[in-house]
Design a protein around this motif. Structure first.
Motif, PDB file in Angstrom:
ATOM      1  N   THR A  33       0.553  -1.438   0.031  1.00  0.00           N
ATOM      2  CA  THR A  33       0.615  -0.069  -0.174  1.00  0.00           C
ATOM      3  C   THR A  33       1.003   1.307   0.836  1.00  0.00           C
ATOM      4  OG1 THR A  33      -1.998  -0.971   1.026  1.00  0.00           O
ATOM      5  CG2 THR A  33      -1.446   1.300   1.677  1.00  0.00           C
ATOM      6  N   MET A  34       0.088   1.970  -0.469  1.00  0.00           N
ATOM      7  CA  MET A  34       0.749   3.673  -0.782  1.00  0.00           C
ATOM      8  C   MET A  34       0.484   4.743  -0.242  1.00  0.00           C
ATOM      9  SD  MET A  34       4.098   4.071  -3.597  1.00  0.00           S
ATOM     10  CE  MET A  34       5.355   5.088  -2.789  1.00  0.00           C
ATOM     11  N   GLY A  35       0.153   5.757   0.495  1.00  0.00           N
ATOM     12  CA  GLY A  35      -0.511   6.649   0.376  1.00  0.00           C
ATOM     13  C   GLY A  35       0.120   7.998   0.626  1.00  0.00           C
ATOM     14  N   TRP A  36      -1.219   8.838   1.008  1.00  0.00           N
ATOM     15  CA  TRP A  36      -0.794  10.328   1.682  1.00  0.00           C
ATOM     16  C   TRP A  36      -1.017  10.826   2.732  1.00  0.00           C
ATOM     17  CZ3 TRP A  36       2.973  13.404  -0.655  1.00  0.00           C
ATOM     18  CH2 TRP A  36       3.312  12.948  -1.708  1.00  0.00           C
ATOM     19  N   TYR A  37      -0.905  10.255   3.829  1.00  0.00           N
ATOM     20  CA  TYR A  37      -1.432  11.684   5.716  1.00  0.00           C
ATOM     21  C   TYR A  37      -0.547  13.211   5.052  1.00  0.00           C
ATOM     22  CZ  TYR A  37      -2.118   6.757   6.755  1.00  0.00           C
ATOM     23  OH  TYR A  37      -2.601   5.490   6.923  1.00  0.00           O
ATOM     24  N   ARG A  38      -1.720  13.395   5.804  1.00  0.00           N
ATOM     25  CA  ARG A  38      -1.729  14.763   6.244  1.00  0.00           C
ATOM     26  C   ARG A  38      -1.530  15.081   7.660  1.00  0.00           C
ATOM     27  NH1 ARG A  38      -6.527  17.674   2.968  1.00  0.00           N
ATOM     28  NH2 ARG A  38      -8.616  17.073   4.255  1.00  0.00           N
ATOM     29  N   GLN A  39      -1.391  16.824   8.293  1.00  0.00           N
ATOM     30  CA  GLN A  39      -0.636  17.023   9.549  1.00  0.00           C
ATOM     31  C   GLN A  39      -0.831  18.695   9.593  1.00  0.00           C
ATOM     32  OE1 GLN A  39       3.243  15.495  11.194  1.00  0.00           O
ATOM     33  NE2 GLN A  39       2.402  15.392  13.395  1.00  0.00           N
ATOM     34  N   TYR A  40      -2.032  18.530   9.952  1.00  0.00           N
ATOM     35  CA  TYR A  40      -2.243  20.215  10.780  1.00  0.00           C
ATOM     36  C   TYR A  40      -1.084  20.382  11.761  1.00  0.00           C
ATOM     37  CZ  TYR A  40      -6.078  19.799   7.557  1.00  0.00           C
ATOM     38  OH  TYR A  40      -6.845  19.155   6.783  1.00  0.00           O
ATOM     39  N   PRO A  41      -0.892  21.145  11.779  1.00  0.00           N
ATOM     40  CA  PRO A  41       0.575  21.849  13.455  1.00  0.00           C
ATOM     41  C   PRO A  41      -0.106  21.501  14.393  1.00  0.00           C
ATOM     42  CG  PRO A  41       0.297  24.014  11.872  1.00  0.00           C
ATOM     43  CD  PRO A  41      -0.666  22.488  11.236  1.00  0.00           C
ATOM     44  N   GLY A  42       0.474  21.096  15.590  1.00  0.00           N
ATOM     45  CA  GLY A  42       0.012  20.240  16.636  1.00  0.00           C
ATOM     46  C   GLY A  42      -1.186  19.471  16.790  1.00  0.00           C
ATOM     47  N   LYS A  43      -1.082  18.664  15.465  1.00  0.00           N
ATOM     48  CA  LYS A  43      -2.107  17.119  15.617  1.00  0.00           C
ATOM     49  C   LYS A  43      -1.137  16.789  15.423  1.00  0.00           C
ATOM     50  CE  LYS A  43      -5.506  20.360  16.499  1.00  0.00           C
ATOM     51  NZ  LYS A  43      -6.547  19.901  17.730  1.00  0.00           N
ATOM     52  N   GLN A  44      -2.144  15.209  15.071  1.00  0.00           N
ATOM     53  CA  GLN A  44      -1.278  13.933  14.722  1.00  0.00           C
ATOM     54  C   GLN A  44      -1.829  13.836  13.006  1.00  0.00           C
ATOM     55  OE1 GLN A  44      -3.981  10.552  16.861  1.00  0.00           O
ATOM     56  NE2 GLN A  44      -1.585  10.398  18.067  1.00  0.00           N
ATOM     57  N   ARG A  45      -1.253  12.891  12.849  1.00  0.00           N
ATOM     58  CA  ARG A  45      -1.203  12.790  11.284  1.00  0.00           C
ATOM     59  C   ARG A  45      -2.086  12.044  10.775  1.00  0.00           C
ATOM     60  NH1 ARG A  45       4.144  10.706   8.866  1.00  0.00           N
ATOM     61  NH2 ARG A  45       5.048  12.579  10.356  1.00  0.00           N
ATOM     62  N   ARG A  46      -3.073  12.244   9.663  1.00  0.00           N
ATOM     63  CA  ARG A  46      -4.629  12.172   9.197  1.00  0.00           C
ATOM     64  C   ARG A  46      -4.186  11.146   7.949  1.00  0.00           C
ATOM     65  NH1 ARG A  46      -9.296  14.826  12.480  1.00  0.00           N
ATOM     66  NH2 ARG A  46     -10.054  12.120  12.237  1.00  0.00           N
ATOM     67  N   LEU A  47      -5.251   9.970   7.771  1.00  0.00           N
ATOM     68  CA  LEU A  47      -4.794  10.090   6.483  1.00  0.00           C
ATOM     69  C   LEU A  47      -6.097  10.909   5.205  1.00  0.00           C
ATOM     70  CD1 LEU A  47      -5.978   6.426   5.212  1.00  0.00           C
ATOM     71  CD2 LEU A  47      -7.675   8.056   4.342  1.00  0.00           C
ATOM     72  N   ALA A  48      -5.355  10.816   4.429  1.00  0.00           N
ATOM     73  CA  ALA A  48      -5.627  11.253   3.750  1.00  0.00           C
ATOM     74  C   ALA A  48      -6.175  10.835   2.190  1.00  0.00           C
ATOM     75  CB  ALA A  48      -4.803  12.236   2.594  1.00  0.00           C
TER      76      ALA A  48
END
Length: 122
Positions: A33-48
């Protein structure tokens, strides 16, 4: 070892588009599997978005209909086409890969890229 190298981040106005790319290199046996996650400042990384080796895709509800994930196995590369971008899409985007290496072809390990910043202005 395996390295994931992202490219394509940057700044864009709301409603615009960006394409992210992530190339895997190293002693790769198979990319699962490959993917992209995104992370907002001060937040946990979350799946996109993710894409499996058989092409099955998953998307976060917030990006469905706007983002498209794809992969080119000949190039060990995953892409994320982002359209109709919104300011809330501004985040650091991280490439992810579940990959087996030649020395351990039966064991999957998780690999991450360094991240690329996407900034969407209103």
């Amino acid at each position: 070892q395996v390295q994931l190298m992202e490219s394509g981040g940057g700044s864009v106005q709301a409603g615009g588009s960006l394409m992210l790319s992530c190339a895997a290199s190293g002693d790769i046996f198979e990319i699962k599997t490959m993917g992209w996650y995104r992370q907002y400042p001060g937040k946990q990384r979350r799946l996109a978005a993710t894409i499996s080796s058989d092409g099955t895709t998953t998307y976060a509800d917030s990006v469905k209909g706007r983002f498209t994930i794809s992969r080119d196995d000949a190039k060990n590369t995953v892409y994320l086409q982002m359209n109709s971008l919104k300011p809330e899409d501004s985040a650091a985007y991280y490439c992810y890969g579940s990959i087996t290496i030649r020395d351990r072809p039966l064991f999957e390990d998780d690999y991450w890229g360094q991240g690329t910043q996407v900034t969407v202005s209103s």
